[in-house]
Design a protein around this motif. Sequence first.
Motif: not given
Length: 356
Positions: A298, A307, A309, A318-321, A350, A353-356
């Motif tokens: 992460r 990815a 921040r 933004c590991y979720d990406a 989520r 999670a980062c906002s996308r």
Amino acid sequence: MVAKPFLTLALGVLALGAPTLHAAPAEDILIIAHRGASGERPEHTLAAYERAIDQGADYIEPDLVVTKDLVLVARHETELSDTTDVASRREFEDRRRTRDIEGRRVTGWFAEDFTLAELRTLRVKEQMPTVRAANTAFNGLYQIPTFAEIVQLVRAKEAETGRTVGLYPELKHPTLLLEQEGIDTVDLLVRELRQFGLDSADAPVFVQIFEVGPLQRLDKLIDVPLILLISSEGGPYDEPTMRWGEIMTPTGLAEVATYADGIGPFMGHVLNADGSATSLVADAHAAGLKVHPWTLRRENVFLPVAARREGGEATIGCYDAVWDALVKAGVDGVFTDNPAELVALAAGDRSAACSR
């Protein structure tokens, strides 16, 4: 697996595209705790493994090296100074030596020069203190665990929770240890798996190695699924004429399928620079192989630039990406230092999670 930043992937268009035709649902992807929950506790400790189990990891991954008296223990490398206090122990000054480790000159203290009793006197420390400063609070608290103790922990947690917890051991440098030290870690692992009744096809075990010959031996000795690990560059140590690129072709993967059940590739082999899938997962699946890439972490330093921040290398990115990209690529499992986060994503949570 070698710890190195995953810097080559640009994720600017990562959300584009539908899942691949044979992509598994996110909840079916195995979450493999890389060295335990090593993002939160010093790696390869019973505390890191237990935390990963408590966080819902499907498998925990102990890297296995060996002691002088032939006991399998968990360390990422045979050299001990990066993860223990051995360098400060005056009684072991004379154990320091320089040796060749698969083409690299390494100076330090090596597990195979210590008996288990001697290793028990060492204490574990965080390997990456500048990235994971919080983990340094646990320095000095834990011993190096044996593989037998890890199995015992897993069975105790299974009894406590009522769920199956898998083991995903990696044998470190088996050919080198046989050539230089005369120690056959393949035989030692087989003996322990049989002792614990973990050598059958339905045992919750994968065995992984970066080498071909030891996997071929294991294929004849035990029935558990076997995984050929694939590094970012080069080729298997025991087959100097082979390159990973050749092994990852359809022809090469068909050959892998004659002795292994899957591959554990570097993530950069699975995802293109634009975040789309390479052909590797599809080619491996066509050969009947599972695909478990490594390692999703992460912190910014381990994530591709797009990815990350704002902040330093230890900032949570933004590991979720990257997770989303791997899901779309159709992988069957993911190695991670942060099982809690991936378990949440796999379940559809989520919130972090980062906002996308």
